[in-house]
Design a protein around this motif. Structure first.
Motif, PDB file in Angstrom:
ATOM      1  N   ALA A   1      31.343  38.910  34.947  1.00  0.00           N
ATOM      2  CA  ALA A   1      32.008  39.837  35.868  1.00  0.00           C
ATOM      3  C   ALA A   1      31.015  40.293  36.923  1.00  0.00           C
ATOM      4  O   ALA A   1      29.907  40.684  36.593  1.00  0.00           O
ATOM      5  N   PHE A   2      31.412  40.237  38.175  1.00  0.00           N
ATOM      6  CA  PHE A   2      30.596  40.744  39.280  1.00  0.00           C
ATOM      7  C   PHE A   2      29.193  40.147  39.236  1.00  0.00           C
ATOM      8  O   PHE A   2      28.190  40.866  39.267  1.00  0.00           O
TER       9      PHE A   2
ATOM     10  N   GLY B   1      26.496  36.517  40.061  1.00  0.00           N
ATOM     11  CA  GLY B   1      26.269  35.217  40.688  1.00  0.00           C
ATOM     12  C   GLY B   1      26.238  35.289  42.202  1.00  0.00           C
ATOM     13  O   GLY B   1      26.620  36.290  42.816  1.00  0.00           O
ATOM     14  N   ASP B   2      25.739  34.226  42.796  1.00  0.00           N
ATOM     15  CA  ASP B   2      25.645  34.171  44.251  1.00  0.00           C
ATOM     16  C   ASP B   2      26.561  33.139  44.869  1.00  0.00           C
ATOM     17  O   ASP B   2      27.046  33.314  45.972  1.00  0.00           O
TER      18      ASP B   2
ATOM     19  N   ARG C   1      35.511  37.204  36.393  1.00  0.00           N
ATOM     20  CA  ARG C   1      36.207  38.034  37.368  1.00  0.00           C
ATOM     21  C   ARG C   1      35.248  38.471  38.456  1.00  0.00           C
ATOM     22  O   ARG C   1      34.059  38.681  38.197  1.00  0.00           O
ATOM     23  N   ASP C   2      35.776  38.581  39.672  1.00  0.00           N
ATOM     24  CA  ASP C   2      35.030  39.172  40.780  1.00  0.00           C
ATOM     25  C   ASP C   2      33.656  38.563  40.974  1.00  0.00           C
ATOM     26  O   ASP C   2      32.646  39.282  41.087  1.00  0.00           O
TER      27      ASP C   2
ATOM     28  N   PRO D   1      31.501  35.240  43.063  1.00  0.00           N
ATOM     29  CA  PRO D   1      31.677  34.394  44.252  1.00  0.00           C
ATOM     30  C   PRO D   1      31.703  32.903  43.948  1.00  0.00           C
ATOM     31  O   PRO D   1      30.986  32.127  44.572  1.00  0.00           O
TER      32      PRO D   1
ATOM     33  N   SER E   1      39.933  37.171  41.144  1.00  0.00           N
ATOM     34  CA  SER E   1      39.194  37.745  42.273  1.00  0.00           C
ATOM     35  C   SER E   1      37.912  36.995  42.550  1.00  0.00           C
ATOM     36  O   SER E   1      36.862  37.594  42.805  1.00  0.00           O
ATOM     37  N   CYS E   2      37.999  35.683  42.454  1.00  0.00           N
ATOM     38  CA  CYS E   2      36.860  34.838  42.830  1.00  0.00           C
ATOM     39  C   CYS E   2      37.179  34.187  44.174  1.00  0.00           C
ATOM     40  O   CYS E   2      37.974  34.722  44.933  1.00  0.00           O
ATOM     41  N   ARG E   3      36.567  33.056  44.432  1.00  0.00           N
ATOM     42  CA  ARG E   3      36.805  32.447  45.731  1.00  0.00           C
ATOM     43  C   ARG E   3      37.444  31.069  45.612  1.00  0.00           C
ATOM     44  O   ARG E   3      37.164  30.186  46.413  1.00  0.00           O
TER      45      ARG E   3
ATOM     46  N   PHE F   1      42.397  33.066  49.145  1.00  0.00           N
ATOM     47  CA  PHE F   1      41.875  32.977  47.798  1.00  0.00           C
ATOM     48  C   PHE F   1      42.947  33.365  46.805  1.00  0.00           C
ATOM     49  O   PHE F   1      43.712  34.294  47.003  1.00  0.00           O
TER      50      PHE F   1
END
Lengths: 327, 591
Positions: B480-481, B483-484, B505-506, B508, B531-533, B567
Motif C-alpha cells: 500500500a502506498f 514503490g516508484d 493499493r495506491d 504507482p 488506485s494504481c496506474r 486509470f
C-alpha cells in the motif's frame, strides 16, 4: 496586509481540526504542522480560511474560491491542489525533512536539496524561517515536492509520472481520511467506539445525535436499548418495540413466520389492556407514554418499561397534570 | 461389478482401486491429494471418491456443480469468498461471494455433509435455513468475516440441527433480528455442543437460557461470549462449565447499573470471587473477550495464566502497569494479541516472560495518521530480543526504524508472517530519514521461511527488488502506498515464484508492470490492484492473452461514467475453470 496563505490566521493555534470538518472543500492545511506563519509570497488576497467554525461555511467558501485563484499550489504545476489528508500531516511534516522525497522528482533536486535541511526540521518551525533562507520559487517547488508526498490516493497519480491525466478538471471532493487506511477492520474500530458510547449512555446523557434509553419488559430476560431520536412519532416507537419484544410474549423463536405472528399478537396485546408502555421521566415518576407531544416526551424520558396493564392504573391522570404544570 | 463376459476382467483394476481408496483415506493434506489425482485416471477417480474435505480458496474459481460432480462423498466444505481488502471497505457492497448457489448445489449432492466453514462470504438467513433443512447430519458451522445474516438465521440452525457440535461466529456482521436465538436450542436433555462462540453478535443475550444451555452441555470446551455478558454472569457460567479450554470472556465488567431482573447476580463484585472462578477452571488455555474491561478485574485471570497458550486482549484498553502483573505469569504463552495501549513498556514485559511466543498482534487504539504513537521500534526490538521463536507478527505503529526491523529479521529467523503497518503513509525511518527498503529487505533475506509479507512506510523500487530476489517462498504480499514505478511490480511478479495472492493499493504500478506477470497469473489465486496506474486497455490486454482469467474492473464508489482518468479504479482478477461469474453486479465489468 497580506493575509496568511498557509495556516490559520489570528488567535487560533494552528489547529485545523475545524478545517477538517469542512470536508467538502479542499483541505489544504496540515494540522499541528506549525505552519502558522504569514503569507510570504503575497500572492493571495484571500482572507484566511477562518478557523472558527462560527464564522460559517460561507466564509470558508469565499476564501476557498480565492485560494483557488491564487497561483501558489500545493502540487505539481498544472495540477490542481491536492486534497490533503489532514490526519497525515504530522507524519508528513516529519517526512518533509527527508531526502527520499526528492529522488522522485529529480529535476527539482538541484534546487532544493541544499535548502532541504533548513526547510522543516520539526513541527514547530514555520515557513517564516524557511522564507529567510530560500528563494520563493524554490520554495514553491519544495512545497510542491513536500506536499506531493502528503496526498490522497488521487493525487498519487499526479505525483508519479509525467502523464498527468488526473486532476486536470475539477478536483475530486476532499476526503478527510483515506478509505480503508490504516488496514484495521471496521469491526475492530466500531467496537472501541461502542465502548465509548456505552459510557455515555450510562449517565442517561444524550449524545449530540443519539438518545439511548433502556427498555425493559416485565418477564423479559434482558433489556434492550433504543435511540429515541431515531423515531419521530409514537407509532414508530411502538412498532419498533413490538418487534423487539414479540419473542418474549409468546416464547417462540425460529422461523420468520412465527415471528410475524407474534408481532401482530403483541400489537393486539399492546393495544388491548394487557400491556402498556410507560416511561420514567426526569422526576422519577412513571407515566403513560403517549400523553404529551413527542418532542416533550423525548426531552423528559429516561427509560421505558412495558408494564402489565394492571400495574399501570392511575398513571394517566398524573401525566396530564404534569404537562399542565409545565405549561 | 465384474463383467464375466469380458476377457480383460476389471478385477485387477478394481482390486487396485479398492486398495488405493483405502490407502488414500489416510491422506488428508490437500496438496498431497492434488498430486495424487494427477497420476492417472484411476487414481483421479479414487482420490475423488475418497476426498471428504473440500477446500475452495476462491468461490468464483469454479462452479458448485463442478465440485459436486467430482467429489461425491464430501463431509466438510470450506469456501472463501471476497478478497481481503473487502475488510477495509475497498470492495463495493453487493459485489458478490454469495453462499446461496453453493448451498443449493450441495443440498442434493451432499446429504451427509457435516461441516461448513465460510470466510468472507455473503450468507443470508435463507441460506442458513437451507443448511438446517438439507443436511440431517450437520455438525459444525464456522462463519468467519461473513455478513448478510442475522439472529433469525442462527436461530434456524440451532433449532433444527440437533446434532450440532460447533457453532462459531467469528468477526461476522450479524444483524439483530430481535430473535432470542439462544433459547432456540432443543429444550430438553444434554446437547452435543463442543464449541459455541458468538463474540461478534451485537445483541443482548438471554442469560437464563444461556446458563441453562451451558449447564446441560457436558462436552462444551469452547465458549465465546459477547459483550452483553457481564463479569458476574461470566462467573456463573464458569462455575457451570469448569471443563472449558477456550473462553471468550464477554464484557469483563460489571453491569452499568444493577437491574431488577438481575437480582440473582453476585452482590460481591470483588476480584477475589472471580479469582476463585478462574482457579477452578483448570483447563483454560485460551482467553479472549475483555470487550469492555474494567481493568481492576484483569488480575482475576492470574490463576490460569501459567497454562495459557493464547491470550487475546485486543479489545482491552489497558496500559503497561495493568498488564504486567498478569503477563509475568504467562510463561507458556504462544499467541498474544493486544492494543498498543500497553506501549513499548508492555511489550518489554511480554518479551521478558513469553519466551515461547509464536504469534504477536498489536492493534492501534487510535488508527489515525497523526495519532499518538504508543508503540514504536523499541517495542519491536524488545520482542525480537525476547521472543526468538516468533513466527507471526502483525504490528501497527506510528514510527519505525530500519534497524529494528533488521534486528528482528536476525533475531527471529523462524518468521513465517511479517506484517508491519506504519500508520502514516510514506513514513521513512524516523531516525535516519531513509526509506524502509533495507528493513523489509532484511526480512525477506534473513527469514527464509517467510510466506506472508505486508509492507508499509516509505518504500522505493529497491524494496521490491529485494522482495523479488529473496522472497522465493512468499505466497501472500500486501502493498500500500509504496514503490516508484512499474519496475517495482516487475521485480515482484518475476521474482516471487510462489506468489499466490497479491494485493496492492495506491501504488504507482501500471500496465507494463502488470504485463510482466502474464506467465504467472494462472498460478495465482488472485491479483488485486486498486488506485494504481493500470489502464483499461492494459487490463483488456491481459484478459485477451489469458482467456481463463476473469478480469474484473470496477470503481469502489460505483460511479459510472464521468471518468476522471484512464486509470482503472480497481482491478481484481483470478483464474476460473468455469468462466466469468453470472452474478456480477452492474458496476462490475468483466473484460
Amino acid at each position: 496586509m497580506p493575509p496568511p496563505l498557509l495556516g490559520i490566521d489570528g488567535d487560533d493555534h494552528g489547529h485545523v481540526s475545524l478545517m477538517t470538518s469542512a470536508s467538502t472543500m479542499e483541505s489544504i492545511f496540515p494540522k499541528n504542522a506549525g505552519l502558522t506563519e504569514r503569507n510570504y509570497l503575497g500572492l493571495s488576497d484571500s482572507s484566511s480560511v477562518d478557523s472558527s467554525a462560527v464564522s460559517g461555511i460561507s466564509d470558508v467558501k469565499r476564501s476557498n474560491l480565492n485560494l483557488k485563484a491564487t497561483e501558489l499550489r500545493l502540487g505539481l504545476p498544472g495540477s490542481q491542489s491536492p486534497e490533503r489528508d489532514p490526519d497525515a500531516d504530522l507524519v508528513s511534516a516529519e517526512s518533509l525533512d527527508e531526502k527520499p522525497l526528492f529522488p522522485l522528482l529529480p529535476s527539482k533536486d538541484g534546487i532544493c536539496s541544499g535548502s532541504q535541511k533548513t526547510f522543516v526540521s520539526g513541527n514547530k518551525r514555520g515557513f517564516s524561517d524557511v522564507n529567510n533562507k530560500v528563494s520563493s520559487c524554490a520554495q514553491t517547488t519544495m512545497i510542491n515536492d513536500a506536499a506531493s508526498k502528503v496526498v490522497s490516493q488521487d493525487q498519487t497519480h499526479a505525483t508519479f509520472g509525467n502523464n498527468n491525466k488526473v486532476n486536470t478538471s475539477n478536483p475530486p471532493a476532499a476526503k478527510a481520511q483515506v478509505v480503508g487506511w490504516p488496514p484495521v477492520r471496521s469491526f475492530r474500530k466500531n467496537i472501541l467506539a461502542t465502548n465509548a458510547k456505552t459510557n455515555d449512555e450510562v449517565d442517561g446523557k444524550p449524545g449530540p445525535t443519539a438518545l439511548f434509553v433502556k427498555v425493559s419488559m416485565d418477564g423479559a430476560p434482558y433489556l434492550r436499548k433504543v435511540d429515541l431520536r431515531s423515531y419521530t412519532t409514537y407509532q414508530q416507537l411502538s412498532s419498533a418495540l413490538e418487534k423487539m419484544f414479540s419473542c418474549f410474549t409468546l416464547g417462540q423463536c425460529g422461523s420468520q413466520g412465527s415471528q410475524s405472528l407474534s408481532e401482530s399478537k403483541l400489537r393486539d396485546l399492546l393495544h388491548g389492556s394487557e400491556y402498556v408502555l410507560t416511561y420514567e421521566d426526569k422526576d422519577g415518576d412513571w407515566m403513560l407514554v403517549g400523553d404529551v407531544p413527542w418532542d416533550l416526551f423525548i426531552g423528559s424520558c429516561k427509560r421505558l418499561k412495558i408494564m402489565k396493564g394492571s400495574d399501570a392504573i392511575g398513571l394517566a391522570p398524573r401525566a396530564m397534570e404534569k404537562s399542565k404544570n409545565r405549561n | 461389478m465384474p463383467e464375466s463376459n469380458d476377457h480383460f476382467t476389471p478385477y485387477p483394476d478394481h482390486v487396485l482401486e479398492n486398495v488405493l481408496e483405502n490407502v488414500l483415506a489416510f491422506l488428508h493434506s490437500r496438496r498431497d491429494r492434488n498430486a495424487v489425482s494427477l497420476v492417472c485416471r484411476s487414481w483421479y477417480r479414487a482420490e475423488a471418491y475418497t476426498r471428504s474435505d473440500v477446500f475452495i480458496g476462491n468461490c468464483y474459481a469454479l462452479s458448485p456443480r463442478r465440485v459436486t460432480d467430482r467429489f461425491t462423498r464430501v463431509r466438510s466444505v470450506t469456501i472463501k469468498g471476497k478478497p481481503r481488502f473487502a475488510d477495509f471497505s475497498l470492495l463495493p457492497v453487493n459485489w458478490g461471494a454469495h453462499f446461496t448457489p453453493w448451498v443449493s448445489g450441495m443440498a442434493n449432492a451432499y446429504r451427509t455433509l457435516e461441516k461448513i466453514h465460510l470466510k468472507r462470504m455473503s450468507v443470508t438467513d435463507d441460506d442458513l435455513a437451507a443448511v438446517a433443512n438439507s443436511f440431517p447430519r450437520f455438525k459444525e458451522l464456522v462463519l468467519v468475516c461473513c455478513d448478510g445474516f442475522g439472529t433469525a438465521g442462527i436461530a434456524a440452525v440451532v433449532s433444527r440441527c440437533r446434532g450440532l457440535r460447533v457453532l462459531e461466529l467469528i468477526e461476522d456482521e450479524v444483524s439483530d433480528d430481535y430473535v432470542d436465538w439462544i433459547s432456540c436450542f432443543p429444550a430438553d436433555g444434554p446437547t452435543n455442543l463442543e464449541s459455541l462462540m458468538f463474540d461478534c453478535v451485537e445483541s443482548p443475550i438471554n442469560f437464563e437460557s444461556l446458563e441453562n444451555l451451558v449447564a446441560r452441555s457436558p462436552l462444551l470446551k469452547k465458549l465465546g461470549l459477547n459483550r452483553f455478558v457481564t463479569i458476574g454472569q461470566l462467573h456463573r457460567l464458569m462455575t457451570r462449565a469448569p471443563q472449558l479450554t477456550h473462553l471468550g470472556t464477554g464484557s469483563f465488567s460489571p453491569p452499568e447499573q444493577p437491574e431488577q431482573h438481575e437480582h440473582h447476580e453476585n452482590d460481591n463484585n470483588r476480584v477475589s470471587d472471580y479469582v476463585s472462578a478462574f482457579a477452578s477452571c483448570k483447563s483454560v488455555v485460551c482467553l479472549s473477550g475483555f470487550r469492555e474491561i474494567a481493568p481492576e478485574y484483569l488480575p482475576a485471570i492470574i490463576p490460569v495464566c501459567a497454562n495459557l497458550s493464547s491470550l487475546n486482549l485486543s479489545f482491552a484498553n489497558i496500559n503497561a502497569e495493568q498488564l504486567k502483573p498478569v503477563i509475568r505469569h504467562c510463561h507458556k504463552l504462544r499467541v498474544f494479541w493486544a492494543l498498543d495501549s500497553i506501549g513499548d513498556e508492555g511489550l518489554q514485559a511480554v518479551a521478558e516472560t513469553c519466551k515461547d511466543l509464536r504469534e504477536l498482534r498489536v492493534f492501534p487504539i487510535d488508527a489515525t495518521e497523526n495519532g499518538e504513537g504508543l508503540v514504536s521500534e523499541m517495542g519491536l526490538l524488545a520482542i525480537s530480543i525476547g521472543c526468538r521463536k516468533l513466527q507471526s507478527i502483525l504490528y501497527f505503529c506510528q514510527q519505525m526504524t530500519n534497524a529494528a526491523v533488521v534486528a528482528m529479521s536476525k533475531n527471529c529467523p523462524d518468521l513465517v508472517v511479517f506484517r508491519l503497518c506504519i500508520i502514516g503513509r510514506f513514513s521513512p525511518d524516523h531516525v535516519t530519514g531513509e526509506p524502509m527498503d533495507e528493513g523489509f529487505g532484511a526480512i525477506v533475506k534473513n527469514c527464509k521461511k517467510l510466506t506472508r509479507l505486508a509492507v508499509s512506510g516509505l518504500l522505493t523500487d529497491r524494496a521490491f527488488s529485494y522482495i523479488g530476489q529473496y522472497g522465493k517462498l512468499v505466497r501472500t504480499l500486501s502493498v500500500a502506498f509504496a514503490g516508484d514505478s512499474d519496475i517495482g511490480l516487475k521485480y515482484v511478479l518475476e521474482g516471487c515464484t510462489n506468489l499466490q495472492k497479491l494485493e496492492i493499493r495506491d501504488s504507482p504500478f501500471g500496465d507494463s508492470g502488470l504485463w510482466s506477470g502474464l506467465p504467472r497469473f494462472y498460478n495465482m489465486r488472485f491479483v488485486w490492484m486498486s488506485s494504481c496506474r493500470v489502464t483499461r486497455e492494459g487490463c483488456l490486454d491481459v484478459a485477451r492473452q489469458l482467456p481463463r482469467l476473469v478480469v474484473e474492473v470496477f470503481r469502489r464508489d460505483e460511479e459510472e461514467g464521468g471518468e476522471k482518468s484512464d486509470f482503472v479504479n480497481t482491478l481484481y482478477m483470478y483464474r476460473s475453470l468455469d468462466g466469468p461469474r453470472a452474478d456480477a453486479p452492474r458496476f462490475v465489468n468483466i473484460l
